[in-house]
Each structure stands twice: as structure tokens, then as C-alpha cells.
Design a protein around this motif. Structure first.
Motif, PDB file in Angstrom:
ATOM      1  N   VAL A  33       0.847  -1.209   0.000  1.00  0.00           N
ATOM      2  CA  VAL A  33       0.000   0.000   0.000  1.00  0.00           C
ATOM      3  C   VAL A  33       0.881   1.258   0.000  1.00  0.00           C
ATOM      4  N   LEU A  34       1.945   1.244   0.792  1.00  0.00           N
ATOM      5  CA  LEU A  34       2.809   2.432   0.896  1.00  0.00           C
ATOM      6  C   LEU A  34       3.511   2.735  -0.430  1.00  0.00           C
ATOM      7  N   GLN A  35       3.682   1.711  -1.247  1.00  0.00           N
ATOM      8  CA  GLN A  35       4.336   1.941  -2.549  1.00  0.00           C
ATOM      9  C   GLN A  35       3.489   2.804  -3.477  1.00  0.00           C
ATOM     10  N   GLN A  36       2.208   2.953  -3.153  1.00  0.00           N
ATOM     11  CA  GLN A  36       1.320   3.762  -4.005  1.00  0.00           C
ATOM     12  C   GLN A  36       1.464   5.268  -3.738  1.00  0.00           C
ATOM     13  N   ILE A  37       2.160   5.624  -2.673  1.00  0.00           N
ATOM     14  CA  ILE A  37       2.226   7.036  -2.270  1.00  0.00           C
ATOM     15  C   ILE A  37       3.294   7.780  -3.084  1.00  0.00           C
ATOM     16  N   PRO A  38       2.947   8.926  -3.639  1.00  0.00           N
ATOM     17  CA  PRO A  38       3.947   9.673  -4.424  1.00  0.00           C
ATOM     18  C   PRO A  38       5.036  10.267  -3.510  1.00  0.00           C
ATOM     19  N   PRO A  39       6.135  10.721  -4.088  1.00  0.00           N
ATOM     20  CA  PRO A  39       7.215  11.277  -3.268  1.00  0.00           C
ATOM     21  C   PRO A  39       6.711  12.390  -2.343  1.00  0.00           C
ATOM     22  N   ALA A  40       7.255  12.400  -1.129  1.00  0.00           N
ATOM     23  CA  ALA A  40       6.868  13.414  -0.133  1.00  0.00           C
ATOM     24  C   ALA A  40       8.140  14.086   0.378  1.00  0.00           C
ATOM     25  N   ARG A  41       8.105  15.394   0.508  1.00  0.00           N
ATOM     26  CA  ARG A  41       9.304  16.099   0.997  1.00  0.00           C
ATOM     27  C   ARG A  41       9.491  15.885   2.496  1.00  0.00           C
ATOM     28  N   THR A  42       8.372  15.981   3.238  1.00  0.00           N
ATOM     29  CA  THR A  42       8.448  15.897   4.700  1.00  0.00           C
ATOM     30  C   THR A  42       7.456  14.845   5.190  1.00  0.00           C
ATOM     31  N   TRP A  43       7.950  13.956   6.048  1.00  0.00           N
ATOM     32  CA  TRP A  43       7.146  12.821   6.520  1.00  0.00           C
ATOM     33  C   TRP A  43       7.164  12.800   8.044  1.00  0.00           C
ATOM     34  N   TRP A 217      -6.052  -3.422  10.164  1.00  0.00           N
ATOM     35  CA  TRP A 217      -6.730  -2.461   9.289  1.00  0.00           C
ATOM     36  C   TRP A 217      -5.676  -1.555   8.670  1.00  0.00           C
ATOM     37  N   ILE A 218      -5.703  -1.480   7.352  1.00  0.00           N
ATOM     38  CA  ILE A 218      -4.730  -0.660   6.618  1.00  0.00           C
ATOM     39  C   ILE A 218      -5.508   0.434   5.899  1.00  0.00           C
ATOM     40  N   TYR A 219      -4.990   1.663   5.937  1.00  0.00           N
ATOM     41  CA  TYR A 219      -5.710   2.751   5.261  1.00  0.00           C
ATOM     42  C   TYR A 219      -4.736   3.640   4.499  1.00  0.00           C
ATOM     43  N   LEU A 220      -5.335   4.301   3.513  1.00  0.00           N
ATOM     44  CA  LEU A 220      -4.610   5.302   2.724  1.00  0.00           C
ATOM     45  C   LEU A 220      -5.609   6.416   2.435  1.00  0.00           C
ATOM     46  N   GLY A 221      -5.216   7.648   2.657  1.00  0.00           N
ATOM     47  CA  GLY A 221      -6.139   8.754   2.411  1.00  0.00           C
ATOM     48  C   GLY A 221      -5.395   9.995   1.971  1.00  0.00           C
ATOM     49  N   ARG A 222      -6.157  10.978   1.534  1.00  0.00           N
ATOM     50  CA  ARG A 222      -5.541  12.218   1.067  1.00  0.00           C
ATOM     51  C   ARG A 222      -6.349  13.397   1.576  1.00  0.00           C
ATOM     52  N   LYS A 223      -5.640  14.403   2.095  1.00  0.00           N
ATOM     53  CA  LYS A 223      -6.319  15.593   2.605  1.00  0.00           C
ATOM     54  C   LYS A 223      -6.717  16.481   1.434  1.00  0.00           C
ATOM     55  N   THR A 224      -7.968  16.920   1.462  1.00  0.00           N
ATOM     56  CA  THR A 224      -8.451  17.716   0.327  1.00  0.00           C
ATOM     57  C   THR A 224      -8.205  19.209   0.582  1.00  0.00           C
TER      58      THR A 224
END
Ligand SMILES: C[S@@+](CC[C@H](N)C(=O)[O-])C[C@H]1O[C@@H](n2cnc3c(N)ncnc32)[C@H](O)[C@@H]1O
Length: 224
Positions: A33-43, A217-224
Motif C-alpha cells: 500500500v505504501l508503494q502507491q504514495i507519491p514522493p513526499a518532501r516531509t514525513w 486495518w490498513i488505510y490510505l487517504g488524502r487531505k483535500t
């Protein structure tokens, strides 16, 4: 009563990811699932414990801020990052994600700070609001003892998330509940709705390799 983590710092360090990769704990699903996340500058990784670098493997994340209440776990993480050498299960995680030892060393170098803070008290973390492109937690919010605490902690944990940023994580359902909450699709959906987040994935994966847990439970979301 403060919710309890399954094992203390040293036991945890030895038990889960020191030796051979244990399939059936949900780890392989989380990495995918984490492989789907695009590059992030700050984590920001909350409830990071000693293991942020495992979850760093599938990610392409810049500065890592690891937050935890337990200074011993954070010390293990700092020492591990300084050593720059993947142990047991991490080597398999690297293979599963198509990465190598140099990729791991690079991720170790990205540990920007370890921060001691209570992430389950409902008040903001020391991280500035909107400073992170990615906020994760693995095994933290599942320690909440009520749905209300889960929701208030979720909100506080995601304050650092920038607009357009990504949120991901996983929480394990304990077989013996010991005051832990029952996680559900509805709970994650409510948490996302309250924090202006679009849930892209909320899924329950059965655990077959650990009698202490029946599912994750695994989740992935995006803040709008
Ligand atoms: C199940 S462990 C998971 C550790 C790590 N994220 C991993 O993936 O292996 C839960 C972590 O949450 C931390 N923790 C427990 N209560 C906390 C709190 N109130 N605030 C911040 N961290 C907490 C523990 O110290 C521990 O590192």
C-alpha cells in the motif's frame, strides 16, 4: 489508564523485525500500500517507535520526523539509522519493494529528528500545522481505549498534514481486547470525514502468524 503497547522497547525490537521476515503479520500488505504514495518532501511518523525505517523502504520520503512517547524506542531508531545496515526482516522488505542496501542507507540519512510527545492525549503534536506532506502511524491509534479517543487522537495526529498531503497507516486488532477498541470501516470513514480527508483505501487483512492479533486495518487517504 494509559493504553499499553504489546511489548517494551527491547522486546519489540527483537520480536517483530530483527529476524526473518514474518509473512502473515500484515507487513507485506502494508508495504504494498505504501508503494502507491507519491514522493513526499516531509514525513511525520507518529508512534514511530523503533521501526520507522521499515516503513521508509517503500516510500520516497524526504525529511523524517519520528514522534513517540517512549524515548527508549526512539533511541533504538536513532542508533539503527546511524548504523545504516538493514537487519533481518528489513532485507526481505527491501527485496519486496525492489530496493537495495544503498536505498536503505539513504533512508537512514533522512531521519531529521526524533521527538518525544504524547500522540494519544488529543492535543497537537509539537509539529507545526500543515508542515508534513505525509503523516503515518503504525500501531498507534489502535491503542486508543474508546472511539472518542481514536477520533480526537486521529484529529490531533493529522494537524501537521498539509493540504493535498497523504495519510497512511495500519492498526492491529488484538485477539484479547484488554480495553482496546474494535476497529471498523465506519470508524476510519468517520475519522477521515472529520479531518477533511478522502479515504482511498480502508481494508481489513486477516493475521495468520501471531496469536496476539486477528487482523490489521490498513488505510490510505488524502487531505483535500
Ligand atoms: C505497536 S507499537 C508500533 C511501533 C512502530 N510504529 C511499528 O510500526 O513497529 C506502538 C508505538 O506507539 C507508541 N506509543 C504508545 N502510546 C503512545 C502515545 N500516547 N503517544 C505516542 N506514542 C505512543 C509506543 O511507544 C510504540 O512505539
Amino acid at each position: 489508564m494509559r493504553p499499553a503497547t504489546i511489548a517494551d522497547a527491547n522486546q519489540y525490537w527483537e520480536r517483530y523485525y530483527s529476524g526473518e521476515f514474518i509473512f502473515g503479520l500484515g507487513t507485506e500488505h502494508i508495504l504494498a500500500v505504501l508503494q502507491q504514495i507519491p514522493p513526499a518532501r516531509t514525513w511525520a511518523d507518529l508512534g514511530a517507535g523503533s521501526e520507522s525505517l521499515l516503513w521508509s523502504i517503500p516510500l520516497d520520503a524526504g525529511h523524517l520526523f519520528a514522534v513517540d512517547l517512549d524515548p527508549h524506542r526512539l533511541a533504538l531508531l536513532r542508533d539503527y539509522a546511524a548504523a545504516r545496515r538493514p537487519r533481518g526482516a528489513y532485507q526481505t522488505a527491501l527485496k519486496l519493494c525492489g530496493r537495495n542496501a544503498d536505498d536503505f542507507a539513504q533512508r537512514c540519512d533522512r531521519l531529521a529528528a526524533t521527538i518525544i510527545a504524547d500522540c494519544l492525549a488529543g492535543y497537537p503534536t509539537p509539529l507545526r500545522a500543515g508542515c508534513a506532506d505525509l503523516v503515518t502511524q503504525f500501531g498507534l491509534l489502535g491503542l486508543a481505549t474508546s472511539h472518542a479517543q481514536f477520533l480526537t487522537s486521529w484529529k490531533a495526529c493529522h494537524e501537521p498534514l498539509a493540504a493535498g498531503g497523504w495519510a497512511a497507516g495500519a492498526n492491529w486488532n488484538a485477539t484479547a481486547k484488554h480495553g482496546r477498541i474494535q476497529l471498523s470501516q465506519q470508524l476510519y470513514t468517520a475519522a477521515c470525514a472529520e479531518t477533511g480527508m478522502t479515504p482511498l483505501l480502508v481494508t481489513r487483512v486477516p493475521i495468520t502468524a501471531d496469536p496476539d492479533f486477528d487482523s490489521v486495518w490498513i488505510y490510505l487517504g488524502r487531505k483535500t
